[in-house]
Motif scaffolding. Structure first.
Motif, PDB file in Angstrom:
ATOM      1  N   PHE A   4     -18.433  -8.397   0.532  1.00  0.00           N
ATOM      2  CA  PHE A   4     -17.578  -7.552   1.369  1.00  0.00           C
ATOM      3  C   PHE A   4     -17.912  -6.075   1.177  1.00  0.00           C
ATOM      4  O   PHE A   4     -18.154  -5.347   2.156  1.00  0.00           O
ATOM      5  CB  PHE A   4     -16.107  -7.808   1.027  1.00  0.00           C
ATOM      6  CG  PHE A   4     -15.136  -6.974   1.817  1.00  0.00           C
ATOM      7  CD1 PHE A   4     -14.766  -7.352   3.091  1.00  0.00           C
ATOM      8  CD2 PHE A   4     -14.591  -5.816   1.273  1.00  0.00           C
ATOM      9  CE1 PHE A   4     -13.864  -6.590   3.829  1.00  0.00           C
ATOM     10  CE2 PHE A   4     -13.707  -5.045   1.997  1.00  0.00           C
ATOM     11  CZ  PHE A   4     -13.337  -5.438   3.280  1.00  0.00           C
ATOM     12  N   PHE A   5     -17.930  -5.639  -0.082  1.00  0.00           N
ATOM     13  CA  PHE A   5     -18.217  -4.227  -0.352  1.00  0.00           C
ATOM     14  C   PHE A   5     -19.646  -3.861   0.035  1.00  0.00           C
ATOM     15  O   PHE A   5     -19.909  -2.759   0.528  1.00  0.00           O
ATOM     16  CB  PHE A   5     -17.985  -3.912  -1.832  1.00  0.00           C
ATOM     17  CG  PHE A   5     -16.536  -3.845  -2.225  1.00  0.00           C
ATOM     18  CD1 PHE A   5     -15.656  -3.000  -1.573  1.00  0.00           C
ATOM     19  CD2 PHE A   5     -16.052  -4.634  -3.263  1.00  0.00           C
ATOM     20  CE1 PHE A   5     -14.317  -2.937  -1.935  1.00  0.00           C
ATOM     21  CE2 PHE A   5     -14.723  -4.569  -3.630  1.00  0.00           C
ATOM     22  CZ  PHE A   5     -13.859  -3.717  -2.966  1.00  0.00           C
ATOM     23  N   GLY A   6     -20.564  -4.786  -0.216  1.00  0.00           N
ATOM     24  CA  GLY A   6     -21.960  -4.535   0.156  1.00  0.00           C
ATOM     25  C   GLY A   6     -22.109  -4.337   1.656  1.00  0.00           C
ATOM     26  O   GLY A   6     -22.878  -3.471   2.112  1.00  0.00           O
ATOM     27  N   ALA A   7     -21.370  -5.129   2.434  1.00  0.00           N
ATOM     28  CA  ALA A   7     -21.419  -4.984   3.892  1.00  0.00           C
ATOM     29  C   ALA A   7     -20.862  -3.629   4.314  1.00  0.00           C
ATOM     30  O   ALA A   7     -21.423  -2.962   5.202  1.00  0.00           O
ATOM     31  CB  ALA A   7     -20.636  -6.114   4.553  1.00  0.00           C
ATOM     32  N   LYS A  54      -0.234   8.450   8.449  1.00  0.00           N
ATOM     33  CA  LYS A  54      -1.313   7.472   8.295  1.00  0.00           C
ATOM     34  C   LYS A  54      -1.495   7.099   6.827  1.00  0.00           C
ATOM     35  O   LYS A  54      -1.716   5.926   6.493  1.00  0.00           O
ATOM     36  CB  LYS A  54      -2.614   8.043   8.855  1.00  0.00           C
ATOM     37  CG  LYS A  54      -2.630   8.221  10.369  1.00  0.00           C
ATOM     38  CD  LYS A  54      -3.940   8.859  10.818  1.00  0.00           C
ATOM     39  CE  LYS A  54      -3.959   9.085  12.330  1.00  0.00           C
ATOM     40  NZ  LYS A  54      -5.206   9.770  12.765  1.00  0.00           N
ATOM     41  N   GLY A  55      -1.387   8.094   5.957  1.00  0.00           N
ATOM     42  CA  GLY A  55      -1.508   7.820   4.528  1.00  0.00           C
ATOM     43  C   GLY A  55      -0.405   6.927   4.023  1.00  0.00           C
ATOM     44  O   GLY A  55      -0.638   5.989   3.239  1.00  0.00           O
ATOM     45  N   LEU A  56       0.827   7.188   4.482  1.00  0.00           N
ATOM     46  CA  LEU A  56       1.966   6.346   4.088  1.00  0.00           C
ATOM     47  C   LEU A  56       1.776   4.907   4.561  1.00  0.00           C
ATOM     48  O   LEU A  56       2.036   3.957   3.812  1.00  0.00           O
ATOM     49  CB  LEU A  56       3.256   6.913   4.670  1.00  0.00           C
ATOM     50  CG  LEU A  56       3.895   8.092   3.927  1.00  0.00           C
ATOM     51  CD1 LEU A  56       4.999   8.703   4.777  1.00  0.00           C
ATOM     52  CD2 LEU A  56       4.435   7.648   2.579  1.00  0.00           C
ATOM     53  N   ALA A  57       1.332   4.761   5.809  1.00  0.00           N
ATOM     54  CA  ALA A  57       1.123   3.415   6.360  1.00  0.00           C
ATOM     55  C   ALA A  57       0.043   2.674   5.586  1.00  0.00           C
ATOM     56  O   ALA A  57       0.198   1.482   5.260  1.00  0.00           O
ATOM     57  CB  ALA A  57       0.743   3.508   7.840  1.00  0.00           C
ATOM     58  N   ALA A  58      -1.044   3.358   5.265  1.00  0.00           N
ATOM     59  CA  ALA A  58      -2.152   2.735   4.533  1.00  0.00           C
ATOM     60  C   ALA A  58      -1.735   2.351   3.122  1.00  0.00           C
ATOM     61  O   ALA A  58      -2.045   1.256   2.637  1.00  0.00           O
ATOM     62  CB  ALA A  58      -3.357   3.676   4.486  1.00  0.00           C
ATOM     63  N   MET A  59      -0.998   3.241   2.452  1.00  0.00           N
ATOM     64  CA  MET A  59      -0.572   2.973   1.082  1.00  0.00           C
ATOM     65  C   MET A  59       0.421   1.822   1.038  1.00  0.00           C
ATOM     66  O   MET A  59       0.351   0.946   0.170  1.00  0.00           O
ATOM     67  CB  MET A  59       0.068   4.235   0.495  1.00  0.00           C
ATOM     68  CG  MET A  59       0.337   4.147  -0.995  1.00  0.00           C
ATOM     69  SD  MET A  59      -1.195   4.059  -1.937  1.00  0.00           S
ATOM     70  CE  MET A  59      -0.627   3.207  -3.396  1.00  0.00           C
ATOM     71  N   THR A  60       1.346   1.806   1.991  1.00  0.00           N
ATOM     72  CA  THR A  60       2.321   0.720   2.056  1.00  0.00           C
ATOM     73  C   THR A  60       1.627  -0.616   2.312  1.00  0.00           C
ATOM     74  O   THR A  60       1.937  -1.629   1.669  1.00  0.00           O
ATOM     75  CB  THR A  60       3.356   0.995   3.160  1.00  0.00           C
ATOM     76  OG1 THR A  60       4.008   2.237   2.899  1.00  0.00           O
ATOM     77  CG2 THR A  60       4.383  -0.121   3.220  1.00  0.00           C
ATOM     78  N   ALA A  61       0.663  -0.620   3.231  1.00  0.00           N
ATOM     79  CA  ALA A  61      -0.070  -1.854   3.537  1.00  0.00           C
ATOM     80  C   ALA A  61      -0.829  -2.356   2.319  1.00  0.00           C
ATOM     81  O   ALA A  61      -0.825  -3.558   2.015  1.00  0.00           O
ATOM     82  CB  ALA A  61      -1.033  -1.616   4.698  1.00  0.00           C
ATOM     83  N   ALA A  62      -1.478  -1.435   1.598  1.00  0.00           N
ATOM     84  CA  ALA A  62      -2.229  -1.821   0.390  1.00  0.00           C
ATOM     85  C   ALA A  62      -1.303  -2.459  -0.644  1.00  0.00           C
ATOM     86  O   ALA A  62      -1.618  -3.510  -1.223  1.00  0.00           O
ATOM     87  CB  ALA A  62      -2.929  -0.602  -0.206  1.00  0.00           C
ATOM     88  N   CYS A  63      -0.145  -1.841  -0.868  1.00  0.00           N
ATOM     89  CA  CYS A  63       0.779  -2.346  -1.881  1.00  0.00           C
ATOM     90  C   CYS A  63       1.407  -3.675  -1.468  1.00  0.00           C
ATOM     91  O   CYS A  63       1.672  -4.529  -2.324  1.00  0.00           O
ATOM     92  CB  CYS A  63       1.864  -1.305  -2.147  1.00  0.00           C
ATOM     93  SG  CYS A  63       1.242   0.167  -2.988  1.00  0.00           S
ATOM     94  N   LEU A 104      -8.054  -1.931  -1.503  1.00  0.00           N
ATOM     95  CA  LEU A 104      -8.696  -0.825  -2.212  1.00  0.00           C
ATOM     96  C   LEU A 104      -9.133   0.261  -1.233  1.00  0.00           C
ATOM     97  O   LEU A 104      -8.975   1.456  -1.489  1.00  0.00           O
ATOM     98  CB  LEU A 104      -9.897  -1.326  -3.011  1.00  0.00           C
ATOM     99  CG  LEU A 104     -10.634  -0.238  -3.793  1.00  0.00           C
ATOM    100  CD1 LEU A 104      -9.746   0.300  -4.906  1.00  0.00           C
ATOM    101  CD2 LEU A 104     -11.938  -0.748  -4.364  1.00  0.00           C
ATOM    102  N   ILE A 105      -9.676  -0.146  -0.088  1.00  0.00           N
ATOM    103  CA  ILE A 105     -10.093   0.819   0.934  1.00  0.00           C
ATOM    104  C   ILE A 105      -8.872   1.539   1.500  1.00  0.00           C
ATOM    105  O   ILE A 105      -8.885   2.765   1.698  1.00  0.00           O
ATOM    106  CB  ILE A 105     -10.890   0.103   2.041  1.00  0.00           C
ATOM    107  CG1 ILE A 105     -12.228  -0.386   1.472  1.00  0.00           C
ATOM    108  CG2 ILE A 105     -11.120   1.025   3.233  1.00  0.00           C
ATOM    109  CD1 ILE A 105     -13.006  -1.272   2.414  1.00  0.00           C
ATOM    110  N   LEU A 106      -7.782   0.785   1.745  1.00  0.00           N
ATOM    111  CA  LEU A 106      -6.543   1.401   2.231  1.00  0.00           C
ATOM    112  C   LEU A 106      -5.992   2.382   1.197  1.00  0.00           C
ATOM    113  O   LEU A 106      -5.524   3.477   1.553  1.00  0.00           O
ATOM    114  CB  LEU A 106      -5.504   0.318   2.524  1.00  0.00           C
ATOM    115  CG  LEU A 106      -5.777  -0.579   3.738  1.00  0.00           C
ATOM    116  CD1 LEU A 106      -4.800  -1.757   3.745  1.00  0.00           C
ATOM    117  CD2 LEU A 106      -5.669   0.212   5.033  1.00  0.00           C
TER     118      LEU A 106
END
Length: 313
Positions: free
Chosen positions: A47-50, A6-15, A231-233
């Motif tokens: 977005f961040f406030g929400a 899951k971490g790999l998928a999230a990091m790849t998506a963010a990049c 950033l969240i990913l």
């Protein structure tokens, strides 16, 4: 899928999002960069406030801004907004290749800042990596007749942002929310002035794009989620992956930026770039190898300590 997967998928998506974001900002080339930056700031705040409101954590923002940590929030806001501006500016003015070089150089600038600010030990191999990057910058400066100032500005501002964030005791989403809250009055003030007095920009681009047509309005609003989602990913991935792997995966970002600039935007790659880029890639390969080696050694040490502790009990 396990936590590492899951971490790999999230990091790849963010990049990937970061690496392809230049395409998004290129579509807004007819809107001046300061106006795009102002909208990015305001819609990021929304977005961040929400997100923070949904989690019931808006009180953290107030706590950050009313505490002694507010000075760190302000410094972080200045450095990241400067970085955002020059990235948008570089893409809009046909210098996306310079932007990609900046994010290639950033890890090595971060190492150098660690030595200067935190008195960290550089080490022979990391020192060699930084020196190779320095030679690459020198090659570009001599070959192109000017320092790659956009690349250096992006790398330095992002490096300084990391330095400030290291001294800020707050979660990544909470701190970024506080940063854009501080910047919001400036962004709003600029947009009010643009819509009130602007007709034709100094660079021949129409000011006050928001509300002029649905396409520009939607794109400017989308700059908030486009900023916030990766950033969240990244935050999600960083809690599940080792530091070395996180650093290695981040090279997806400038690589995609380089490919987009070269093959989609058709920006020229000079012979000086063809000399400098391999030097930077060699420096990054050396830096990554040292980082991964140190991380593996630390993991083995932790495993030995855990085994010894279990044996003693």
């Amino acid at each position: 899928m396990g936590e590492t997967g899951k971490g790999l998928a999230a990091m790849t998506a963010a990049c990937v999002i970061w690496g392809l974001s230049s395409i998004f900002y290129k579509t807004l080339s007819h809107v001046p960069p300061l106006e795009v930056l102002s909208h990015r700031t305001l819609w990021s705040m929304v977005f961040f406030g929400a997100i923070m409101g949904f989690r019931g954590r808006l009180g953290e923002i107030r706590g950050l801004l009313l505490s002694r940590r507010a000075i760190f929030v302000a410094l972080a806001a200045v450095t990241i907004s400067t970085n955002w501006f020059f990235f948008i500016f570089s893409v809009q003015t046909g210098r996306a290749l310079d932007a990609s070089l900046g994010y290639y150089i950033f890890p090595l600038v971060a190492v150098l800042l660690g030595v200067i600010v935190f008195r960290e030990t550089l080490g022979l191999l990391r020192g060699l990596a930084v020196a190779l990057a320095g030679v690459a910058v020198l090659v570009l400066t001599i070959g192109l007749g000017a320092a790659p100032w956009i690349s250096l500005t992006l790398a330095t501002t992002f490096g300084l942002y990391g330095v400030v964030k290291k001294g800020l005791d707050a979660g990544p989403v909470a701190s970024v929310t506080a940063e854009v809250v501080l910047l919001a009055p400036l962004a709003l003030g600029w947009l009010v002035m643009v819509h009130r007095f602007g007709a034709e920009g100094l660079v021949g681009r129409n000011l006050g794009a928001f509300g002029s047509n649905w396409r520009d309005t939607a794109l400017l609003m989308f700059s908030g989620p486009l900023t916030g989602l990766p950033l969240i990913l990244f935050s999600y991935a960083a809690r599940r992956l080792g530091y070395g792997l996180v650093g290695l995966l981040q090279y997806i970002n400038p690589t995609l930026q380089f490919l987009v600039a070269t093959f989609l935007f058709l920006e020229p790659v000079t012979r000086w770039h063809l000399v400098a880029l391999p030097l930077i890639w060699m420096a990054l390969a050396l830096y990554s190898w040292v980082t991964l080696r140190e991380e593996r050694a630390a993991s083995r040490l932790r495993a030995i300590e855990a085994t010894s502790s279990a044996t003693m009990t």
